[in-house]
Design a protein around this motif. Structure first.
Motif, PDB file in Angstrom:
ATOM      1  N   MET A  79       0.825  -1.206   0.000  1.00 38.46           N
ATOM      2  CA  MET A  79       0.000   0.000   0.000  1.00 38.46           C
ATOM      3  C   MET A  79       0.862   1.261   0.000  1.00 38.46           C
ATOM      4  O   MET A  79       0.510   2.269   0.593  1.00 38.46           O
ATOM      5  N   GLU A  80       2.016   1.197  -0.663  1.00 35.70           N
ATOM      6  CA  GLU A  80       2.945   2.325  -0.695  1.00 35.70           C
ATOM      7  C   GLU A  80       2.446   3.459  -1.572  1.00 35.70           C
ATOM      8  O   GLU A  80       2.664   4.627  -1.261  1.00 35.70           O
ATOM      9  N   GLU A  81       1.814   3.117  -2.678  1.00 35.03           N
ATOM     10  CA  GLU A  81       1.323   4.138  -3.602  1.00 35.03           C
ATOM     11  C   GLU A  81       0.162   4.899  -2.963  1.00 35.03           C
ATOM     12  O   GLU A  81      -0.703   4.305  -2.319  1.00 35.03           O
ATOM     13  N   ALA A  82       0.147   6.215  -3.121  1.00 39.18           N
ATOM     14  CA  ALA A  82      -0.936   7.033  -2.563  1.00 39.18           C
ATOM     15  C   ALA A  82      -2.269   6.570  -3.148  1.00 39.18           C
ATOM     16  O   ALA A  82      -2.338   6.200  -4.329  1.00 39.18           O
ATOM     17  N   PRO A  83      -3.328   6.575  -2.342  1.00 38.59           N
ATOM     18  CA  PRO A  83      -4.618   6.070  -2.829  1.00 38.59           C
ATOM     19  C   PRO A  83      -5.120   6.817  -4.062  1.00 38.59           C
ATOM     20  O   PRO A  83      -5.708   6.197  -4.955  1.00 38.59           O
ATOM     21  N   GLU A  84      -4.877   8.130  -4.123  1.00 34.28           N
ATOM     22  CA  GLU A  84      -5.342   8.905  -5.282  1.00 34.28           C
ATOM     23  C   GLU A  84      -4.608   8.460  -6.546  1.00 34.28           C
ATOM     24  O   GLU A  84      -5.200   8.354  -7.613  1.00 34.28           O
ATOM     25  N   GLU A  85      -3.306   8.212  -6.410  1.00 38.45           N
ATOM     26  CA  GLU A  85      -2.514   7.760  -7.554  1.00 38.45           C
ATOM     27  C   GLU A  85      -2.962   6.373  -8.000  1.00 38.45           C
ATOM     28  O   GLU A  85      -3.096   6.116  -9.196  1.00 38.45           O
ATOM     29  N   TYR A  86      -3.159   5.494  -7.041  1.00 38.24           N
ATOM     30  CA  TYR A  86      -3.582   4.117  -7.352  1.00 38.24           C
ATOM     31  C   TYR A  86      -4.945   4.137  -8.036  1.00 38.24           C
ATOM     32  O   TYR A  86      -5.149   3.481  -9.053  1.00 38.24           O
ATOM     33  N   ALA A  87      -5.871   4.917  -7.492  1.00 36.24           N
ATOM     34  CA  ALA A  87      -7.219   5.016  -8.078  1.00 36.24           C
ATOM     35  C   ALA A  87      -7.158   5.579  -9.494  1.00 36.24           C
ATOM     36  O   ALA A  87      -7.845   5.081 -10.394  1.00 36.24           O
ATOM     37  N   GLY A  88      -6.347   6.598  -9.706  1.00 30.52           N
ATOM     38  CA  GLY A  88      -6.221   7.178 -11.035  1.00 30.52           C
ATOM     39  C   GLY A  88      -5.634   6.199 -12.032  1.00 30.52           C
ATOM     40  O   GLY A  88      -6.115   6.087 -13.165  1.00 30.52           O
ATOM     41  N   LYS A  89      -4.604   5.487 -11.614  1.00 29.26           N
ATOM     42  CA  LYS A  89      -3.962   4.498 -12.484  1.00 29.26           C
ATOM     43  C   LYS A  89      -4.959   3.398 -12.874  1.00 29.26           C
ATOM     44  O   LYS A  89      -5.052   3.018 -14.038  1.00 29.26           O
ATOM     45  N   ILE A  90      -5.711   2.936 -11.902  1.00 30.56           N
ATOM     46  CA  ILE A  90      -6.706   1.894 -12.158  1.00 30.56           C
ATOM     47  C   ILE A  90      -7.802   2.406 -13.088  1.00 30.56           C
ATOM     48  O   ILE A  90      -8.191   1.727 -14.041  1.00 30.56           O
ATOM     49  N   SER A  91      -8.283   3.598 -12.822  1.00 26.23           N
ATOM     50  CA  SER A  91      -9.351   4.179 -13.641  1.00 26.23           C
ATOM     51  C   SER A  91      -8.919   4.308 -15.093  1.00 26.23           C
ATOM     52  O   SER A  91      -9.663   3.954 -16.006  1.00 26.23           O
ATOM     53  N   ARG A  92      -7.717   4.810 -15.311  1.00 28.15           N
ATOM     54  CA  ARG A  92      -7.211   4.959 -16.686  1.00 28.15           C
ATOM     55  C   ARG A  92      -7.082   3.605 -17.370  1.00 28.15           C
ATOM     56  O   ARG A  92      -7.462   3.439 -18.533  1.00 28.15           O
ATOM     57  N   ALA A  93      -6.564   2.627 -16.633  1.00 31.69           N
ATOM     58  CA  ALA A  93      -6.383   1.290 -17.214  1.00 31.69           C
ATOM     59  C   ALA A  93      -7.731   0.649 -17.553  1.00 31.69           C
ATOM     60  O   ALA A  93      -7.900   0.087 -18.642  1.00 31.69           O
ATOM     61  N   LEU A  94      -8.707   0.765 -16.676  1.00 34.15           N
ATOM     62  CA  LEU A  94      -9.999   0.125 -16.903  1.00 34.15           C
ATOM     63  C   LEU A  94     -10.776   0.801 -18.031  1.00 34.15           C
ATOM     64  O   LEU A  94     -11.484   0.130 -18.786  1.00 34.15           O
ATOM     65  N   ARG A  95     -10.641   2.109 -18.140  1.00 31.67           N
ATOM     66  CA  ARG A  95     -11.353   2.824 -19.208  1.00 31.67           C
ATOM     67  C   ARG A  95     -10.941   2.358 -20.596  1.00 31.67           C
ATOM     68  O   ARG A  95     -11.710   2.452 -21.531  1.00 31.67           O
ATOM     69  N   ARG A  96      -9.730   1.846 -20.716  1.00 31.11           N
ATOM     70  CA  ARG A  96      -9.290   1.341 -22.013  1.00 31.11           C
ATOM     71  C   ARG A  96     -10.092   0.116 -22.441  1.00 31.11           C
ATOM     72  O   ARG A  96     -10.199  -0.181 -23.611  1.00 31.11           O
ATOM     73  N   TYR A  97     -10.621  -0.622 -21.463  1.00 32.24           N
ATOM     74  CA  TYR A  97     -11.326  -1.868 -21.755  1.00 32.24           C
ATOM     75  C   TYR A  97     -12.835  -1.784 -21.564  1.00 32.24           C
ATOM     76  O   TYR A  97     -13.574  -2.555 -22.149  1.00 32.24           O
ATOM     77  N   ILE A  98     -13.267  -0.875 -20.694  1.00 29.72           N
ATOM     78  CA  ILE A  98     -14.695  -0.758 -20.400  1.00 29.72           C
ATOM     79  C   ILE A  98     -15.211   0.557 -20.990  1.00 29.72           C
ATOM     80  O   ILE A  98     -14.966   1.617 -20.449  1.00 29.72           O
TER      81      ILE A  98
END
Length: 186
Positions: A166-185
């Motif tokens: 859980m080293e990555e800041a939650p905002e950064e992790y959420a943003g990274k996930i959101s960008r990655a998922l938007r490519r597929y969904i």
């Protein structure tokens, strides 16, 4: 009015005892594996009577289960019904909330209790997601599929984040996930 004050005082005392027991268990888990911790050690560390422990819990596993129930209740109370599905907002709230409980999650993970984390959060998460989707969802509606789908995905992402410390800041992790998922969904 006097009876109401007594009930509130009694409830506060129960909550305080529960927190002391949770903190005592946490401290013991820093020292040794969960399966080697006894209720006697917990009550000594928490400085509560054994009967107080058993008034609140059936056993040491129940301490963890109820703690997850409380945390999921706090999550549900903190975040209102969604007006729409905004993946980045939902991810930010979800990972931000669990990041506030980082020490607890990492303690369980380091104690070999990854399965407990997964089970307890998944058990409560479907209800949390359904409540955020709106109370107007009829029982048996299609919303249950989306709630279960979302629970699985977010929980797997949370478990990966925990495994990474859980080293990555939650905002950064959420943003990274959101960008990655938007490519597929879409």
């Amino acid at each position: 009015m006097e009876g109401r004050r007594a009930v509130n005082g009694h409830e506060r005392q129960k909550e305080q005892s529960a927190r002391m027991i949770e903190e005592g268990l946490d401290a013991l888990m820093e020292e040794k594996p969960f399966d080697r911790i006894t209720v006697s050690e917990i009550v000594r560390k928490a400085d509560v009577a054994r009967r107080t422990f058993y008034r609140l819990y059936r056993g040491k596993e129940d301490v963890l289960r109820r703690r997850f129930e409380r945390l999921c209740g706090e999550y549900r109370a903190r975040y209102p019904v969604l007006s729409g599905y905004d993946l980045e907002q939902i991810a930010g709230e979800y990972f931000g909330f669990w990041h506030q409980n980082k020490a607890f999650l990492l303690l369980l993970y380091r104690s070999g209790m990854e399965g407990l984390i997964y089970f307890e959060i998944s058990r409560a998460s479907v209800n949390v997601i359904r409540s955020r989707m709106g109370a107007g969802q009829p029982e048996g509606s299609d919303s249950v599929y989306f709630a279960e789908y979302s629970t699985g995905g977010f929980l797997q992402l949370l478990m990966g984040w925990i495994r990474e410390g859980m080293e990555e800041a939650p905002e950064e992790y959420a943003g990274k996930i959101s960008r990655a998922l938007r490519r597929y969904i879409t």
